[in-house]
Design an enzyme around this catalytic site. Structure first.
Site, short mmCIF file in Angstrom:
data_model
loop_
_atom_site.label_atom_id
_atom_site.label_comp_id
_atom_site.label_asym_id
_atom_site.label_seq_id
_atom_site.Cartn_x
_atom_site.Cartn_y
_atom_site.Cartn_z
CE LYS A 23 -1.74 1.48 4.08
NZ LYS A 23 -1.45 2.86 4.52
CG ASP A 305 3.42 1.53 9.67
OD1 ASP A 305 3.57 1.77 8.46
OD2 ASP A 305 3.11 2.39 10.50
#
Ligand code: EPZ
Length: 423
Positions: A23, A305
């Site tokens: 992404k 993340d």
């Protein structure tokens, strides 16, 4: 309509999962395609809400888009920002990446000032400082940012912090500046390298990407390019931790182990067997997990993340673990949800102390942001009983086919639409 997940934990994960395209590489690369009026083809673009939103913005600006079988064909013969753009831009911070491209291609751009989100204020001062150094005039008024420049001129830019988005915005703008730009203290994430690779395939000359000093030779004519996006290292890491939390052994395909070096190292330190193959990883859950001390940092440090997912994993490890978040100022919101499932976690400032419990208890929990949702999913997979996870639209932003991929590994997970859930 807010869908929910119902996950019945206690089932181990076994089998093979194919990792989707990244992404966080797809979004800047799709923006970079605006830098030429030629056609570009970008493959392995994942079907995600954030990608969908970005493609809507590109077509709002005037790009022709087609998107099938994970392949985007994009051509922006000319760009004009229209009203609708602002609606989309407000919902996704990554829309601010358009600023550098609009400035480079049109000599001006106007976008909403991105708001904060669950994990922090998320300012864009470093983006704007870099664009100003390249010669842009910047005006902020009524929540809108307008930038304009008759011409962009290469220069040396030092970032106060290796911001991923600022690095991407500045590199894209600098490809159309006259002369050489040297970006010091640049972000070095693999997604930056993939963006630079795409720009160089377009005819740009970007060197040093992946290191703290990136040089861009601006003013070169840019043409269309064909590119395949790198695998999503955070999706891959999330499945690795899910397999360890639920028990079992899984193989990940279409992954780049090098992009997960620190994650693999930490899992091995905790006692997890991780074997590396060409484009593959094998993860075998251990009987007992050892505690860890983790501090997040810009790449190549421990990826922020993956921080929530590791908290969920270490909540049922032995001993006491400690995690310090140094990148975002508020990335522990999910901790209270894990505590509702029985986790024993104390937080003080930028650090949480995790005292291992035997196992999670099922509960009804709420997702606050994308990676918090990943953490709650991992916790639910290891909980004995059925957990309800609300607001899973956050997960739809960053994990392609999550329930299919998890079910394919043996998880008991079902998505229920809000109305149906209330019947
Ligand atoms: C990118 O966000 C990623 N998003 C984030 O992933 C990731 O967490 C982050 O990089 C760090 O790795 C995308 O690539 C779309 P930053 P970005 O600018 O670019 C401060 C996910 O889960 N900062 O590197 O917004 C900022 O407040 C998402 O996929 C400034 O102060 O991150 C933060 O504390 C979440 N001023 C820190 O830098 C600025 O102008 C890192 O932000 C810019 C950033």
């Amino acid at each position: 309509m807010e869908d929910k997940y119902f996950i019945e934990g206690g089932h181990s994960l076994n089998g093979t999962v194919v990792v989707s395209g990244s992404k966080n590489a797809s979004l800047p690369i799709l923006v970079a395609s605006l830098l030429t009026s030629d056609r570009s083809v970008v493959s392995r673009v994942p079907y995600l809400a954030d990608v969908d939103n970005m493609l809507k913005m590109l077509s709002e600006i005037g790009a022709q888009i087609s998107y099938q079988d994970h392949q985007v064909i994009v051509q922006a013969r000319e760009l004009q920002a229209r009203g609708q753009l602002f609606q989309f831009a407000k919902t996704m911070r990554a829309s601010f990446l358009l600023m550098g491209a609009l400035l480079a291609r049109n000599g001006s751009g106007c976008l909403p000032l991105p708001g904060g989100c669950a994990i922090g204020a998320r300012p864009v001062n470093l983006h704007l400082k870099g664009l100003a150094r390249l010669g842009a005039e910047i005006e902020i008024d009524k929540g809108m940012v307008a930038v304009s420049a008759k011409r962009l001129r290469g220069c040396e830019i030092c970032l106060d912090f290796p911001s991923v988005g600022a690095t991407e915005n500045i590199i894209m703008a600098a490809t159309c500046a006259q002369g050489i730009t040297t970006l010091v203290n640049a972000a070095a994430e693999p997604e930056i390298v993939d963006l630079a690779c795409f720009l160089n395939q377009m005819g740009a000359r970007v060197t040093g990407a992946g290191s703290p000093v990136v040089q861009i030779e601006g003013g070169r004519p840019l043409h269309g390019a064909v590119h395949s996006v790198i695998p999503d290292r955070i999706e891959a890491g999330t499945y690795m931790l899910a397999a360890v939390a639920a028990g079992g052994q899984i193989k990940l395909k279409q992954v780049i182990p090098e992009h997960l070096r620190v994650v693999i190292d930490k899992l091995r330190e905790a006692g997890v067997d991780v074997d590396e193959g060409t484009g593959e990883l094998f993860v075998q859950a251990p009987r007992d997990l050892s505690p860890l001390i983790i501090a997040t940092a810009p790449h190549p440090g421990f990826p922020t993340d993956m921080q929530p997912q590791f908290t969920a994993l270490l909540a049922t490890a032995g001993g006491t673990s400690r995690i310090t978040e140094t990148v975002f100022e508020n990335r522990f919101l999910y901790v209270q949800e894990l505590c509702r499932m029985g986790a024993c976690i104390e937080s003080s400032g930028d650090t949480i102390i995790i005292r291992g419990i035997k196992s999670f208890k099922p509960a009804q929990v709420k997702v606050t942001d994308l990676r918090a949702g990943a953490a709650l999913t991992i916790a639910a997979l290891g909980a004995w009983g059925e957990t309800e996870i609300d607001c899973i639209y956050h997960l739809d932003r960053g994990y392609e086919d999550l329930e299919d991929k998890l079910s394919g590994l043996g998880a008991r997970i079902r998505r229920v639409a809000e109305q149906a859930a209330n019947l």
